[in-house]
Design a protein around this motif. Structure first.
Motif, PDB file in Angstrom:
ATOM      1  N   LEU A 143     152.046 156.574  17.638  1.00  0.00           N
ATOM      2  CA  LEU A 143     151.023 157.290  18.393  1.00  0.00           C
ATOM      3  C   LEU A 143     149.794 157.558  17.531  1.00  0.00           C
ATOM      4  O   LEU A 143     148.658 157.429  18.005  1.00  0.00           O
ATOM      5  CB  LEU A 143     151.593 158.596  18.936  1.00  0.00           C
ATOM      6  N   VAL A 144     149.992 157.885  16.270  1.00  0.00           N
ATOM      7  CA  VAL A 144     148.871 158.091  15.347  1.00  0.00           C
ATOM      8  C   VAL A 144     148.077 156.793  15.181  1.00  0.00           C
ATOM      9  O   VAL A 144     146.843 156.793  15.198  1.00  0.00           O
ATOM     10  CB  VAL A 144     149.364 158.627  13.989  1.00  0.00           C
ATOM     11  N   VAL A 145     148.783 155.679  15.031  1.00  0.00           N
ATOM     12  CA  VAL A 145     148.116 154.381  14.909  1.00  0.00           C
ATOM     13  C   VAL A 145     147.348 154.061  16.189  1.00  0.00           C
ATOM     14  O   VAL A 145     146.220 153.547  16.134  1.00  0.00           O
ATOM     15  CB  VAL A 145     149.135 153.276  14.575  1.00  0.00           C
ATOM     16  N   ALA A 146     147.918 154.374  17.333  1.00  0.00           N
ATOM     17  CA  ALA A 146     147.236 154.113  18.609  1.00  0.00           C
ATOM     18  C   ALA A 146     145.962 154.942  18.725  1.00  0.00           C
ATOM     19  O   ALA A 146     144.934 154.441  19.196  1.00  0.00           O
ATOM     20  CB  ALA A 146     148.174 154.402  19.773  1.00  0.00           C
ATOM     21  N   VAL A 147     146.005 156.180  18.286  1.00  0.00           N
ATOM     22  CA  VAL A 147     144.810 157.029  18.336  1.00  0.00           C
ATOM     23  C   VAL A 147     143.730 156.465  17.416  1.00  0.00           C
ATOM     24  O   VAL A 147     142.546 156.410  17.780  1.00  0.00           O
ATOM     25  CB  VAL A 147     145.162 158.484  17.966  1.00  0.00           C
ATOM     26  N   LEU A 148     144.121 156.022  16.228  1.00  0.00           N
ATOM     27  CA  LEU A 148     143.153 155.427  15.306  1.00  0.00           C
ATOM     28  C   LEU A 148     142.559 154.140  15.877  1.00  0.00           C
ATOM     29  O   LEU A 148     141.364 153.864  15.695  1.00  0.00           O
ATOM     30  CB  LEU A 148     143.805 155.156  13.954  1.00  0.00           C
ATOM     31  N   CYS A 149     143.359 153.348  16.580  1.00  0.00           N
ATOM     32  CA  CYS A 149     142.848 152.132  17.226  1.00  0.00           C
ATOM     33  C   CYS A 149     141.878 152.484  18.349  1.00  0.00           C
ATOM     34  O   CYS A 149     140.889 151.777  18.557  1.00  0.00           O
ATOM     35  CB  CYS A 149     143.994 151.293  17.773  1.00  0.00           C
ATOM     36  N   GLY A 150     142.147 153.558  19.061  1.00  0.00           N
ATOM     37  CA  GLY A 150     141.227 154.001  20.101  1.00  0.00           C
ATOM     38  C   GLY A 150     139.884 154.436  19.523  1.00  0.00           C
ATOM     39  O   GLY A 150     138.824 154.108  20.064  1.00  0.00           O
ATOM     40  N   ILE A 151     139.925 155.141  18.411  1.00  0.00           N
ATOM     41  CA  ILE A 151     138.689 155.544  17.732  1.00  0.00           C
ATOM     42  C   ILE A 151     137.935 154.321  17.237  1.00  0.00           C
ATOM     43  O   ILE A 151     136.703 154.234  17.366  1.00  0.00           O
ATOM     44  CB  ILE A 151     139.013 156.511  16.570  1.00  0.00           C
ATOM     45  N   ALA A 152     138.663 153.353  16.684  1.00  0.00           N
ATOM     46  CA  ALA A 152     138.022 152.127  16.203  1.00  0.00           C
ATOM     47  C   ALA A 152     137.401 151.340  17.339  1.00  0.00           C
ATOM     48  O   ALA A 152     136.323 150.753  17.171  1.00  0.00           O
ATOM     49  CB  ALA A 152     139.047 151.268  15.461  1.00  0.00           C
ATOM     50  N   THR A 153     138.034 151.339  18.505  1.00  0.00           N
ATOM     51  CA  THR A 153     137.476 150.635  19.657  1.00  0.00           C
ATOM     52  C   THR A 153     136.130 151.233  20.055  1.00  0.00           C
ATOM     53  O   THR A 153     135.152 150.508  20.268  1.00  0.00           O
ATOM     54  CB  THR A 153     138.452 150.696  20.846  1.00  0.00           C
ATOM     55  N   ILE A 154     136.067 152.542  20.123  1.00  0.00           N
ATOM     56  CA  ILE A 154     134.817 153.211  20.496  1.00  0.00           C
ATOM     57  C   ILE A 154     133.738 152.965  19.440  1.00  0.00           C
ATOM     58  O   ILE A 154     132.577 152.694  19.768  1.00  0.00           O
ATOM     59  CB  ILE A 154     135.065 154.717  20.700  1.00  0.00           C
ATOM     60  N   ARG A 155     134.119 153.045  18.170  1.00  0.00           N
ATOM     61  CA  ARG A 155     133.153 152.825  17.094  1.00  0.00           C
ATOM     62  C   ARG A 155     132.592 151.412  17.128  1.00  0.00           C
ATOM     63  O   ARG A 155     131.383 151.201  16.951  1.00  0.00           O
ATOM     64  CB  ARG A 155     133.816 153.095  15.738  1.00  0.00           C
ATOM     65  N   GLU A 156     133.449 150.430  17.378  1.00  0.00           N
ATOM     66  CA  GLU A 156     132.989 149.043  17.383  1.00  0.00           C
ATOM     67  C   GLU A 156     132.194 148.708  18.644  1.00  0.00           C
ATOM     68  O   GLU A 156     131.349 147.812  18.619  1.00  0.00           O
ATOM     69  CB  GLU A 156     134.164 148.087  17.223  1.00  0.00           C
ATOM     70  N   ILE A 157     132.428 149.409  19.738  1.00  0.00           N
ATOM     71  CA  ILE A 157     131.577 149.236  20.918  1.00  0.00           C
ATOM     72  C   ILE A 157     130.155 149.675  20.590  1.00  0.00           C
ATOM     73  O   ILE A 157     129.186 149.015  20.973  1.00  0.00           O
ATOM     74  CB  ILE A 157     132.140 150.010  22.130  1.00  0.00           C
ATOM     75  N   LYS A 158     130.014 150.781  19.855  1.00  0.00           N
ATOM     76  CA  LYS A 158     128.687 151.262  19.465  1.00  0.00           C
ATOM     77  C   LYS A 158     127.986 150.272  18.537  1.00  0.00           C
ATOM     78  O   LYS A 158     126.767 150.135  18.592  1.00  0.00           O
ATOM     79  CB  LYS A 158     128.807 152.619  18.781  1.00  0.00           C
ATOM     80  N   ARG A 159     128.763 149.594  17.679  1.00  0.00           N
ATOM     81  CA  ARG A 159     128.192 148.600  16.764  1.00  0.00           C
ATOM     82  C   ARG A 159     127.983 147.238  17.425  1.00  0.00           C
ATOM     83  O   ARG A 159     127.409 146.352  16.818  1.00  0.00           O
ATOM     84  CB  ARG A 159     129.109 148.408  15.558  1.00  0.00           C
ATOM     85  N   ARG A 160     128.488 147.065  18.633  1.00  0.00           N
ATOM     86  CA  ARG A 160     128.414 145.826  19.408  1.00  0.00           C
ATOM     87  C   ARG A 160     129.102 144.665  18.691  1.00  0.00           C
ATOM     88  O   ARG A 160     128.628 143.537  18.704  1.00  0.00           O
ATOM     89  CB  ARG A 160     126.973 145.476  19.736  1.00  0.00           C
ATOM     90  N   ASN A 161     130.223 144.965  18.082  1.00  0.00           N
ATOM     91  CA  ASN A 161     131.049 143.950  17.435  1.00  0.00           C
ATOM     92  C   ASN A 161     132.224 143.674  18.374  1.00  0.00           C
ATOM     93  O   ASN A 161     133.281 144.282  18.270  1.00  0.00           O
ATOM     94  CB  ASN A 161     131.530 144.464  16.074  1.00  0.00           C
ATOM     95  N   PHE A 162     132.011 142.748  19.298  1.00  0.00           N
ATOM     96  CA  PHE A 162     132.969 142.564  20.384  1.00  0.00           C
ATOM     97  C   PHE A 162     134.258 141.878  19.949  1.00  0.00           C
ATOM     98  O   PHE A 162     135.285 142.030  20.596  1.00  0.00           O
ATOM     99  CB  PHE A 162     132.308 141.820  21.541  1.00  0.00           C
ATOM    100  N   PHE A 163     134.223 141.131  18.862  1.00  0.00           N
ATOM    101  CA  PHE A 163     135.456 140.546  18.324  1.00  0.00           C
ATOM    102  C   PHE A 163     136.395 141.663  17.840  1.00  0.00           C
ATOM    103  O   PHE A 163     137.589 141.656  18.137  1.00  0.00           O
ATOM    104  CB  PHE A 163     135.116 139.591  17.175  1.00  0.00           C
TER     105      PHE A 163
END
Length: 56
Positions: A8-28
């Motif tokens: 669950l901790v890893v999933a939360v960190l992946c969710g944060i990374a998803t939002i951060r990378e959307i802001k950076r427009r790094n779609f890969f």
């Protein structure tokens, strides 16, 4: 139970990374982080559900 919490901790960190990378427009990276979020989230919820259920 501990494995479910760690997943669950890893999933939360992946969710944060998803939002951060959307802001950076790094779609890969959005793709990998989003898929990781779904997989780790599913495994964590199912692990907590199965290990937390009382045996009959």
């Amino acid at each position: 139970m501990a494995l479910g919490v760690m997943l669950l901790v890893v999933a939360v960190l992946c969710g944060i990374a998803t939002i951060r990378e959307i802001k950076r427009r790094n779609f890969f990276a959005v793709g990998f982080a989003g898929i990781s979020f779904l997989v780790f989230g599913w495994f964590s919820i199912m692990t907590i559900f199965v290990s937390g259920a009382p045996e009959v």
